[in-house]
Write a protein that holds these residues in place. Structure first.
Motif, PDB file in Angstrom:
ATOM      1  N   PRO A 131      56.989  43.078  48.678  1.00 47.60           N
ATOM      2  CA  PRO A 131      58.306  43.654  49.295  1.00 47.60           C
ATOM      3  C   PRO A 131      57.918  44.201  50.713  1.00 47.60           C
ATOM      4  N   ASN A 132      56.862  44.888  50.927  1.00 48.18           N
ATOM      5  CA  ASN A 132      56.283  45.265  52.219  1.00 48.18           C
ATOM      6  C   ASN A 132      56.108  44.308  53.076  1.00 48.18           C
ATOM      7  N   ALA A 133      55.391  43.081  52.768  1.00 49.00           N
ATOM      8  CA  ALA A 133      55.340  41.845  53.659  1.00 49.00           C
ATOM      9  C   ALA A 133      56.522  41.250  53.845  1.00 49.00           C
ATOM     10  N   ALA A 134      57.532  41.431  53.225  1.00 45.49           N
ATOM     11  CA  ALA A 134      59.054  40.802  53.323  1.00 45.49           C
ATOM     12  C   ALA A 134      59.572  41.636  54.228  1.00 45.49           C
ATOM     13  N   ARG A 135      59.510  43.093  54.270  1.00 42.76           N
ATOM     14  CA  ARG A 135      60.091  43.757  55.273  1.00 42.76           C
ATOM     15  C   ARG A 135      59.724  43.558  56.773  1.00 42.76           C
ATOM     16  N   GLN A 136      58.217  43.340  56.790  1.00 43.05           N
ATOM     17  CA  GLN A 136      57.800  42.979  58.110  1.00 43.05           C
ATOM     18  C   GLN A 136      58.126  41.522  58.656  1.00 43.05           C
ATOM     19  N   ALA A 137      58.199  40.947  57.651  1.00 45.28           N
ATOM     20  CA  ALA A 137      58.818  39.161  58.070  1.00 45.28           C
ATOM     21  C   ALA A 137      60.089  39.346  58.463  1.00 45.28           C
ATOM     22  N   ILE A 138      61.171  40.468  57.922  1.00 42.53           N
ATOM     23  CA  ILE A 138      62.435  40.211  58.169  1.00 42.53           C
ATOM     24  C   ILE A 138      62.651  40.943  59.750  1.00 42.53           C
ATOM     25  N   VAL A 139      61.796  42.047  59.752  1.00 45.41           N
ATOM     26  CA  VAL A 139      61.818  42.694  61.140  1.00 45.41           C
ATOM     27  C   VAL A 139      61.397  41.713  62.203  1.00 45.41           C
ATOM     28  N   GLN A 140      60.540  41.058  62.006  1.00 44.16           N
ATOM     29  CA  GLN A 140      60.031  40.039  62.991  1.00 44.16           C
ATOM     30  C   GLN A 140      61.059  38.973  63.413  1.00 44.16           C
ATOM     31  N   VAL A 141      61.564  38.457  62.248  1.00 45.91           N
ATOM     32  CA  VAL A 141      62.650  37.491  62.506  1.00 45.91           C
ATOM     33  C   VAL A 141      63.995  37.985  63.294  1.00 45.91           C
ATOM     34  N   VAL A 142      64.347  39.436  62.857  1.00 42.00           N
ATOM     35  CA  VAL A 142      65.442  40.148  63.558  1.00 42.00           C
ATOM     36  C   VAL A 142      65.333  40.127  65.180  1.00 42.00           C
ATOM     37  N   VAL A 143      64.039  40.314  65.426  1.00 41.80           N
ATOM     38  CA  VAL A 143      63.665  40.800  66.655  1.00 41.80           C
ATOM     39  C   VAL A 143      63.696  39.437  67.557  1.00 41.80           C
ATOM     40  N   SER A 144      63.290  38.264  66.760  1.00 38.09           N
ATOM     41  CA  SER A 144      63.235  37.052  67.506  1.00 38.09           C
ATOM     42  C   SER A 144      64.560  36.375  67.816  1.00 38.09           C
ATOM     43  N   ARG A 145      65.464  36.643  66.731  1.00 39.12           N
ATOM     44  CA  ARG A 145      66.757  36.140  66.818  1.00 39.12           C
ATOM     45  C   ARG A 145      67.579  36.973  67.929  1.00 39.12           C
ATOM     46  N   ILE A 146      67.293  38.194  68.160  1.00 43.57           N
ATOM     47  CA  ILE A 146      68.065  39.123  69.105  1.00 43.57           C
ATOM     48  C   ILE A 146      67.536  38.580  70.332  1.00 43.57           C
ATOM     49  N   GLY A 147      66.218  38.344  70.674  1.00 51.22           N
ATOM     50  CA  GLY A 147      65.713  37.735  71.681  1.00 51.22           C
ATOM     51  C   GLY A 147      66.193  36.363  72.123  1.00 51.22           C
ATOM     52  N   MET A 148      66.217  35.610  70.972  1.00 52.06           N
ATOM     53  CA  MET A 148      66.944  34.232  71.343  1.00 52.06           C
ATOM     54  C   MET A 148      68.256  34.332  71.910  1.00 52.06           C
ATOM     55  N   ALA A 149      69.247  35.137  71.174  1.00 55.45           N
ATOM     56  CA  ALA A 149      70.543  35.305  71.897  1.00 55.45           C
ATOM     57  C   ALA A 149      70.548  35.900  72.973  1.00 55.45           C
ATOM     58  N   MET A 150      69.652  37.046  73.474  1.00 56.13           N
ATOM     59  CA  MET A 150      69.669  37.756  74.668  1.00 56.13           C
ATOM     60  C   MET A 150      70.110  36.511  76.020  1.00 56.13           C
ATOM     61  N   PRO A 151      69.100  35.742  76.452  1.00 52.02           N
ATOM     62  CA  PRO A 151      69.402  34.922  77.582  1.00 52.02           C
ATOM     63  C   PRO A 151      70.907  34.384  77.531  1.00 52.02           C
ATOM     64  N   ALA A 152      71.179  33.868  76.336  1.00 50.26           N
ATOM     65  CA  ALA A 152      72.182  32.838  76.415  1.00 50.26           C
ATOM     66  C   ALA A 152      73.561  33.533  76.349  1.00 50.26           C
ATOM     67  N   MET A 153      73.554  34.925  75.957  1.00 46.37           N
ATOM     68  CA  MET A 153      74.628  35.634  76.039  1.00 46.37           C
ATOM     69  C   MET A 153      74.679  36.896  76.818  1.00 46.37           C
ATOM     70  N   ALA A 154      73.830  36.974  77.751  1.00 42.51           N
ATOM     71  CA  ALA A 154      73.447  37.898  78.714  1.00 42.51           C
ATOM     72  C   ALA A 154      73.813  37.391  80.177  1.00 42.51           C
ATOM     73  N   ILE A 155      73.138  36.144  80.401  1.00 40.36           N
ATOM     74  CA  ILE A 155      73.014  35.613  81.715  1.00 40.36           C
ATOM     75  C   ILE A 155      74.553  34.635  82.010  1.00 40.36           C
ATOM     76  N   PRO A 156      74.989  33.699  81.069  1.00 33.94           N
ATOM     77  CA  PRO A 156      76.248  33.141  81.468  1.00 33.94           C
ATOM     78  C   PRO A 156      77.481  34.202  81.833  1.00 33.94           C
ATOM     79  N   PRO A 157      77.639  35.126  81.089  1.00 36.67           N
ATOM     80  CA  PRO A 157      78.685  36.077  81.416  1.00 36.67           C
ATOM     81  C   PRO A 157      78.614  36.535  82.898  1.00 36.67           C
ATOM     82  N   VAL A 158      77.607  36.916  83.477  1.00 32.61           N
ATOM     83  CA  VAL A 158      77.553  37.433  84.853  1.00 32.61           C
ATOM     84  C   VAL A 158      77.536  36.145  85.928  1.00 32.61           C
ATOM     85  N   ILE A 159      77.196  34.853  85.498  1.00 31.72           N
ATOM     86  CA  ILE A 159      77.608  33.829  86.175  1.00 31.72           C
ATOM     87  C   ILE A 159      79.046  33.359  86.183  1.00 31.72           C
ATOM     88  N   MET A 160      79.611  33.412  85.053  1.00 30.83           N
ATOM     89  CA  MET A 160      81.056  33.173  84.654  1.00 30.83           C
ATOM     90  C   MET A 160      81.690  34.013  85.324  1.00 30.83           C
TER      91      MET A 160
END
Length: 292
Positions: free
Chosen positions: A189-218
């Motif tokens: 379960p400890n490995a699962a916690r580390q894996a899920i934290v890494q995935v959450v960070v990756s997904r938020i990072g993935m969404a950041m440019p796509a949801m932060a840059i277009p609103p400013v341009i638009m």
């Protein structure tokens, strides 16, 4: 003509391998395949089949579907954010898609029952939609430009809810950990916690440019006479900007953490540590599939 025939041959070989993935795992391939052709087939196989279960993954749940699916959904979320029904609908669509992706790219090979999957889906999507509505109500007292970032804040918060819920079985029972040669040592379960934290960070990072840059341009484009004259272009332009950001953000953020992640044996549960030290005292690091 020759090149066309060559690529048709490669495609045929790849199709045969994907229809019967056991041949690739067993090293049985059609005679005449070059090393480059075999590697190409392997890349396609790895993108289509789950690394732990070996099952063929649902098409829209694969990482190759992230850019086309996310650019459409995210573009609509950023365009239709002003009314409550629109926020609820697009957040539900987004979190339903995320639930499919999270389940498809989970770590481990333990089966999940329909009831468990249904409960996880309802919990994840409900939590995400409630979060989005709460943030929208807070944003009504803020400047208009800030309101444009509500979808990103909601998605970031929802990822922290959706991913753990859809992968809650891993948190309870653990995910397989192996040595460097792929020999299974147990579930953690400890490995699962580390894996899920890494995935959450990756997904938020993935969404950041796509949801932060277009609103400013638009926000700047909508003040121009051209956009005021043709407001119907708002959604297509927004979707295009999101897609452009995702083309770069998706591979970069997937690469933040290796697919085959690792952790020290001392970070595992005590009983698993003891078992590993008894059977394999030389092992100091274990490896696991973190999911995507």
């Amino acid at each position: 003509m020759i090149n066309s025939m060559r690529w048709r041959y490669i495609a045929l070989c790849e199709a045969k391998i994907l229809r019967n993935p056991i041949t690739l795992r067993a090293g049985i391939v059609k005679p005449g395949l070059t090393e480059d052709e075999l590697w190409r087939a392997k890349y396609i196989y790895d993108s289509a089949f789950h690394p732990d279960t070996g099952e063929k993954m649902f098409v829209i749940g694969r990482m190759s579907a992230q850019v086309p699916m996310n650019m459409s959904i995210t573009g609509c979320m950023l365009t239709f954010y002003r009314t409550t029904p629109a926020v609820v609908f697009w957040q539900w669509v987004n979190q339903s898609f995320n639930a499919v992706v999270n389940y498809t790219n989970r770590s481990g090979d333990a089966p999940i029952t329909v009831n468990q999957l249904g409960a996880a889906y309802v919990s994840a999507t409900t939590g995400a939609v409630v979060t989005a509505l709460g943030l929208k109500s807070l944003a009504t007292r803020l400047p208009p430009i800030i309101s444009r970032f509500v979808p990103f804040a909601a998605v970031a918060a929802a990822n922290c809810i959706n991913i753990p819920f859809m992968r809650q079985r891993e948190l309870k029972y653990g995910i397989p950990v192996t040595d460097e040669n792929g020999n299974r040592l147990g579930e953690s379960p400890n490995a699962a916690r580390q894996a899920i934290v890494q995935v959450v960070v990756s997904r938020i990072g993935m969404a950041m440019p796509a949801m932060a840059i277009p609103p400013v341009i638009m926000n700047a484009l909508e003040k121009r006479a051209f956009m005021k004259r043709f407001p119907i272009l708002n959604a297509p332009v927004q979707v295009g900007l999101v897609g452009l950001c995702l083309v770069f953000a998706t591979p970069l953020c997937c690469a933040l953490f290796p697919q085959k992640s690792s952790m020290s044996v001392s970070g595992l549960e005590e009983d698993l540590q003891e078992r590993i030290r008894k059977t394999s005292p030389h092992i100091t690091t274990v490896y696991f599939n973190k999911g995507l």
